[in-house]
Design an enzyme around this catalytic site. Structure first.
Site, PDB file in Angstrom:
ATOM      1  N   THR A 100      62.005  40.927  44.611  1.00 35.99           N
ATOM      2  CA  THR A 100      62.217  39.565  44.100  1.00 35.99           C
ATOM      3  C   THR A 100      61.542  39.406  42.746  1.00 35.99           C
ATOM      4  OG1 THR A 100      60.188  38.646  45.014  1.00 35.99           O
ATOM      5  CG2 THR A 100      62.089  38.745  46.502  1.00 35.99           C
ATOM      6  N   HIS A 107      58.868  37.731  42.260  1.00 30.85           N
ATOM      7  CA  HIS A 107      57.449  37.434  42.471  1.00 30.85           C
ATOM      8  C   HIS A 107      56.552  38.193  41.494  1.00 30.85           C
ATOM      9  CE1 HIS A 107      55.847  35.186  46.002  1.00 30.85           C
ATOM     10  NE2 HIS A 107      54.722  35.489  45.402  1.00 30.85           N
TER      11      HIS A 107
HETATM   12  C1  DLZ Z   1      52.466  37.444  47.119  1.00 31.36           C
HETATM   13  C2  DLZ Z   1      52.003  38.708  46.487  1.00 31.36           C
HETATM   14  C3  DLZ Z   1      52.908  39.756  46.256  1.00 31.36           C
HETATM   15  C4  DLZ Z   1      54.350  39.662  46.610  1.00 31.36           C
HETATM   16  N1  DLZ Z   1      52.500  40.917  45.729  1.00 31.36           N
HETATM   17  C5  DLZ Z   1      51.202  41.066  45.385  1.00 31.36           C
HETATM   18  C6  DLZ Z   1      50.737  42.290  44.801  1.00 31.36           C
HETATM   19  O1  DLZ Z   1      51.478  43.260  44.613  1.00 31.36           O
HETATM   20  N2  DLZ Z   1      49.432  42.355  44.444  1.00 31.36           N
HETATM   21  C7  DLZ Z   1      48.550  41.318  44.622  1.00 31.36           C
HETATM   22  O2  DLZ Z   1      47.368  41.449  44.261  1.00 31.36           O
HETATM   23  N3  DLZ Z   1      48.965  40.161  45.189  1.00 31.36           N
HETATM   24  C8  DLZ Z   1      50.248  40.011  45.579  1.00 31.36           C
HETATM   25  N4  DLZ Z   1      50.673  38.850  46.157  1.00 31.36           N
HETATM   26  C9  DLZ Z   1      49.667  37.810  46.468  1.00 31.36           C
HETATM   27  C10 DLZ Z   1      49.367  36.854  45.294  1.00 31.36           C
HETATM   28  O3  DLZ Z   1      48.586  37.513  44.307  1.00 31.36           O
HETATM   29  C11 DLZ Z   1      48.582  35.629  45.803  1.00 31.36           C
HETATM   30  O4  DLZ Z   1      47.457  36.063  46.536  1.00 31.36           O
HETATM   31  C12 DLZ Z   1      49.408  34.711  46.684  1.00 31.36           C
HETATM   32  O5  DLZ Z   1      50.612  34.374  46.063  1.00 31.36           O
HETATM   33  C13 DLZ Z   1      48.624  33.424  47.023  1.00 31.36           C
HETATM   34  O6  DLZ Z   1      48.366  32.673  45.835  1.00 31.36           O
END
Ligand code: DLZ
Length: 214
Positions: free
Chosen positions: A140, A142
């Site tokens: 996605t 994100h």
């Molecule tokens: C949601 C999310 C996703 C999809 N991927 C990662 C990642 O690869 N590395 C990371 O450190 N955090 C990820 N997160 C979590 C977000 O950083 C965050 O903690 C949430 O969206 C809550 O605000």
């Protein structure tokens, strides 16, 4: 042109990190990779640049998105505590005492204080912060949103606070890109280079620059 050497040249002058206090804030997402990066940053500051082990504080947050907020909050807390201690108002529980109860945060090594209540060290405000996280692209959008927010947030905290905040966030297209940048590569090209080492060195260099009388 001399043969191109990828990566960062070492600093031209020897760096003495012994007066410094540094905060590492790291995400818990993709933790085995993050852990390797945190250890390399910490070990480099201590073993190569003489930062005292007790002067490296470590704080964990859920994901990379939370790094800028935590860095900003903990910089301000440490500055408030240092100002409080400088005014000899020692005795009340501090923000850093509360933080110690949450994560394995180190205590600073500066002068011992006496006064009412249990004796404790005077707080030293952080001289630099390293934000460490690993973002790996999924299917996605994100990844793009988080990368943008985190990189903008980290530079903003540094410029607003006047405290160097090192960008220790890997933004990778797949797992292998992240592993090889944390010295954990599993391919035929070897384990790779751990970027945490560069971030530890950058924190010391930038903290000394921040403290330099111009
Ligand atoms: C949601 C999310 C996703 C999809 N991927 C990662 C990642 O690869 N590395 C990371 O450190 N955090 C990820 N997160 C979590 C977000 O950083 C965050 O903690 C949430 O969206 C809550 O605000």
């Amino acid at each position: 042109m001399a043969e191109f050497q990828k990566g960062v040249l070492p600093p031209t002058e020897p760096l003495d990190g012994s007066p410094l206090r540094v905060l590492i804030v790291h995400a818990r997402w993709n933790y085995p990779i993050v852990e390797s990066l945190v250890n390399a940053a910490r070990d480099t500051m201590i073993n190569k640049y003489k930062v005292l082990p007790d002067n490296v504080a470590v704080h964990a947050v859920p994901g990379a998105y939370e790094l800028p907020f935590a860095a900003q909050r903990l910089i301000i807390s440490s500055q408030q505590q240092a100002a409080h201690d400088a005014n000899d108002l020692i005795g009340a529980p501090s923000v850093m005492d509360l933080l110690d109860n949450l994560t394995p945060t180190s205590r600073p090594s500066s002068a011992l204080s006496t006064g009412p209540g249990p004796a404790r060290h005077k707080e030293q405000a952080f001289d630099a912060v390293i934000c460490i996280g690993v973002l790996i692209k999924g299917s996605t959008m994100h990844f793009e949103y988080i990368c943008e927010a985190v990189s903008q947030g980290i530079i903003r905290v540094g410029l607003d606070s006047g405290i160097p905040v090192i960008f220790g966030v890997l933004t990778c297209l797949d797992d292998d890109q992240a592993l090889v940048r944390a010295g954990l590569g599993r391919g035929q090209n070897g384990k790779g280079h751990n970027h945490g080492e560069d971030w530890g060195a950058a924190a010391v260099e930038m903290a000394l620059l921040k403290n330099r009388k111009l």
